[in-house]
Design an enzyme around this catalytic site. Structure first.
Site, short mmCIF file in Angstrom:
data_model
loop_
_atom_site.label_atom_id
_atom_site.label_comp_id
_atom_site.label_asym_id
_atom_site.label_seq_id
_atom_site.Cartn_x
_atom_site.Cartn_y
_atom_site.Cartn_z
N ASP A 1 0.86 -1.18 0.00
CA ASP A 1 0.00 0.00 0.00
C ASP A 1 0.90 1.23 0.00
O ASP A 1 1.57 1.52 0.99
CB ASP A 1 -0.86 -0.06 1.27
N ASP B 1 -2.60 4.72 -2.69
CA ASP B 1 -3.58 5.44 -1.87
C ASP B 1 -3.96 6.78 -2.51
O ASP B 1 -3.09 7.51 -3.00
CB ASP B 1 -2.92 5.69 -0.50
N GLU C 1 -6.46 3.80 -5.73
CA GLU C 1 -7.64 4.17 -4.93
C GLU C 1 -8.05 5.56 -5.38
O GLU C 1 -7.31 6.52 -5.25
CB GLU C 1 -7.31 4.17 -3.44
N HIS D 1 -10.86 -1.34 5.04
CA HIS D 1 -10.55 -0.81 6.37
C HIS D 1 -11.15 0.58 6.62
O HIS D 1 -10.97 1.13 7.70
CB HIS D 1 -9.04 -0.75 6.52
N ASP D 2 -11.77 1.17 5.61
CA ASP D 2 -12.41 2.49 5.78
C ASP D 2 -13.92 2.39 5.85
O ASP D 2 -14.61 3.40 5.92
CB ASP D 2 -12.06 3.41 4.59
O1 TEU Z 1 -8.59 6.75 2.13
C1 TEU Z 1 -8.99 7.78 1.29
C2 TEU Z 1 -10.26 8.40 1.58
O2 TEU Z 1 -10.73 9.19 0.82
C3 TEU Z 1 -10.87 8.07 2.89
O3 TEU Z 1 -10.51 9.11 3.73
C4 TEU Z 1 -12.32 7.94 2.85
O4 TEU Z 1 -12.91 9.06 2.28
C5 TEU Z 1 -12.79 7.84 4.26
O5 TEU Z 1 -12.08 6.85 4.90
C6 TEU Z 1 -14.24 7.52 4.29
O6 TEU Z 1 -14.66 7.80 5.56
C7 TEU Z 1 -7.25 6.41 2.13
C8 TEU Z 1 -7.02 5.29 3.11
O7 TEU Z 1 -7.70 4.16 2.70
C9 TEU Z 1 -7.41 5.77 4.49
O8 TEU Z 1 -7.32 4.75 5.44
C10 TEU Z 1 -6.50 6.91 4.84
O9 TEU Z 1 -6.90 7.48 6.06
C11 TEU Z 1 -6.52 8.00 3.76
O10 TEU Z 1 -6.40 7.49 2.44
C12 TEU Z 1 -5.35 8.95 3.95
O11 TEU Z 1 -4.16 8.34 3.59
#
Ligand code: TEU
Length: 553
Positions: A97, A198, A251, A325-326
């Site tokens: 990642d 990311d 992403e 994970h989000d």
């Molecule tokens: O997530 C990108 C992102 O846009 C997220 O913030 C999403 O909008 C949010 O989680 C929804 O609530 C990536 C990663 O997957 C995330 O874990 C990181 O916090 C973020 O980038 C920053 O690197």
């Protein structure tokens, strides 16, 4: 037989919560090594690991302070090498990642820039205040608050689209790009075969940054700028594009189908595929995440369809997923967590895995894990959740209502420890885990799922195998079937003379659909399903949460 990325299935591991081998309450690399037989049994081809680089862990590793080391929290470089070798012996590869939009402010580059070292002055995006003393732009951080923070005592401000501890890199500065491509090459040399990038569609900021006008969406001012494509092509050519068989996924925050095609069309040499998120916003009231609304089934179908059809016709490629994970667990959003938990878990699995694209399974999904149902604010660890709670309270919501929203929407819903067995700490660790175990751990766990032949686990195992065995699944084209049906999501895949009709009932009651005549004969094969096997009829009634895939050759 070498498989291409269309035939593969990727399994996402959240290392902090997968398996703790050394009793510090945090998952680690040796814990993953321990579980290789489990991954092999499932049949997946690659594991995507969330960031395991040194990090202050303000945003759980998405605040990287060194791209070429392993955080001691997770183990050593020797552990990592052992993991690569042991996975390789069972034909599983690793996807890393790469968090290249920003670094932690503890990263050496940021620290040197702050200390005034000339070479690093252009590594980050810095601006002075406007003449009226206001911030350089009026954009809002994805984690609440402004996107600008003071750059030491220089009088300048630096951009952070996420937390203030995550400073956005200046991709316009060539030495930054070179260093990032070197990072990719470093890990390619270590045997990494996949890269998830990311928020990669945010890397190309304009030279002149401007305020969002009243009513204008500030995100559009830094998302999918045309220069992102130049950078991705350049990175491809300078690193992973020089090797065969490397899988890459971008992403993409708030992107469009047209952009998705550009990022993933093979002849453009950017990325193998993209993650998009629109289908996971169908339970956001007016597009706002921190709201409470049952999901809109027709919108879900429409969005998935637009991405399927658009990428199909434009020769792009989707990453297919319900969980990560989000995200809160998909079963809580689109399925049933009670009586039909297993049935709806299988239905969601089949409806996603049989689409055109590469499926991703998020740890625990394959046993039907659900949200943890935390009771108090202290149970949450995520920076976004804590900021959101504060914001909701400031907006006048009661403590109870704010907690209810966290229970439904917090990213920690997907981050709780993997439930291996019904024992203490769910078999994740011998000590207190860094994040509480979900309340369902006593009944929903791997040991149980492996015991029952018709469990969710074995259903996933079968879906993974089918993708390898049937070209119609891996390479077939996509068409919607009865897109306007109010209860069932149906689609048809076609490859040469093979056809696959997939029917999914998203309701907790029966629903009826008219079958195409072609399928009403003795040659039609019931490829996979979760319902009672019965004769096919023109008017076919599906059981609650039934999924059924019919194959014709
Ligand atoms: O997530 C990108 C992102 O846009 C997220 O913030 C999403 O909008 C949010 O989680 C929804 O609530 C990536 C990663 O997957 C995330 O874990 C990181 O916090 C973020 O980038 C920053 O690197």
């Amino acid at each position: 037989m070498t498989l291409d990325f269309k035939q593969k299935v990727i399994y996402q591991i959240y290392p902090k919560s997968f398996r703790d081998s050394d009793g510090d309450g945090i998952g680690d690399l040796r814990g993953i090594i321990e579980k290789i037989p489990y991954l092999n049994e499932l049949g997946i081809d690659m594991i995507w690991l969330n960031p395991i680089f040194p990090s202050p862990q303000k945003d759980n590793g998405y605040d990287v302070s060194d791209y070429c080391k392993i955080d001691p929290l997770f183990g050593t470089m020797a552990d990592f090498e052992e993991l690569v070798a042991k996975l390789k012996s069972v034909n599983i590869d690793i996807m890393f990642d790469m968090v290249f939009n920003h670094t932690s402010t503890e990263h050496e580059w940021f620290q040197k820039a702050l200390a005034g070292v000339p070479e690093y002055q252009d590594f980050y995006i810095r601006r002075p205040l406007k003449t009226d003393g206001s911030l350089p732009t009026n954009w809002e951080s994805k984690f609440s608050g402004p996107v600008w923070a003071p750059f030491g005592d220089t009088g300048d401000y630096y951009l952070h689209l996420f937390d203030p501890s995550q400073a956005d890199l200046n991709w316009r500065h060539e030495p930054v790009r070179k260093k990032l491509y070197d990072v990719v090459n470093f890990w390619l040399d270590k045997g990494v075969k996949g890269f998830r990038f990311d928020v990669i569609n945010l890397i190309g900021k304009d030279k002149e940054l401007r305020d969002a006008l009243p009513g204008e969406n500030d995100k559009l001012l830094y998302t999918d700028r045309p220069i992102v494509h130049d950078y991705l092509h350049e990175m491809n050519q300078a690193s992973f594009g020089q090797h065969d068989g490397i899988i890459t996924v971008g992403e993409m925050s708030s992107t469009t189908v047209d952009q998705g095609i550009l990022y993933s069309q093979p002849d453009r040499q950017e990325l193998s595929m993209v993650f998009s998120f629109h289908h996971l916003k169908v339970d956001y009231e007016n597009g706002e995440k921190w709201t409470d609304m049952p999901y809109d089934f027709m919108a879900l179908k429409q969005i998935l369809h637009e991405w399927q059809k658009g990428m199909n016709d434009g020769n792009g490629w989707n990453a297919l997923f319900w969980n990560n994970h989000d995200q809160p667990r998909a079963l809580n959003r689109f399925g049933d967590t009670g009586r039909y938990r297993e049935k709806s878990a299988k239905m969601l699995a089949a409806s996603m895995h049989l689409l055109r694209g590469t499926p991703y399974i998020y740890q625990g999904e394959e046993i039907g894990m659900i949200n943890p149902e935390f009771d108090s604010l202290e149970d949450y660890q995520d920076v976004e959740s804590h900021n959101a709670y504060q914001q909701l309270r400031d907006d006048g919501l009661s403590e109870e209502k704010a907690l209810q929203l966290l229970r439904a929407k917090s990213r920690d819903n997907g981050r709780t420890p993997m439930q291996w067995n019904g024992g203490k700490h769910a078999g994740f660790s011998n000590e207190k885990p860094w994040l509480r175990v979900g309340k369902s751990a006593e009944s929903i766990h791997v040991e149980q799922s492996l015991k029952e032949r018709d469990s969710v686990f074995y259903f996933y195992q079968k879906l993974i195998q089918l993708r390898k065995d049937y070209r119609v699944i891996s390479h077939g084209s996509y068409e919607a079937y009865q897109l306007e049906h109010p209860e069932i999501m149906a689609y048809e895949r076609t490859y040469e003379s093979e056809r696959l009709l997939v029917l999914n009932n998203y309701q907790d009651v029966e629903a009826t659909i008219t079958l195409p005549d072609d399928y009403l004969n003795d040659h039609t094969m019931w490829l996979i399903g979760n319902g009672t096997k019965r004769p096919l009829t023109k008017e076919m009634t599906l059981e609650p949460y039934e999924t059924l895939a019919l194959y014709l050759a």
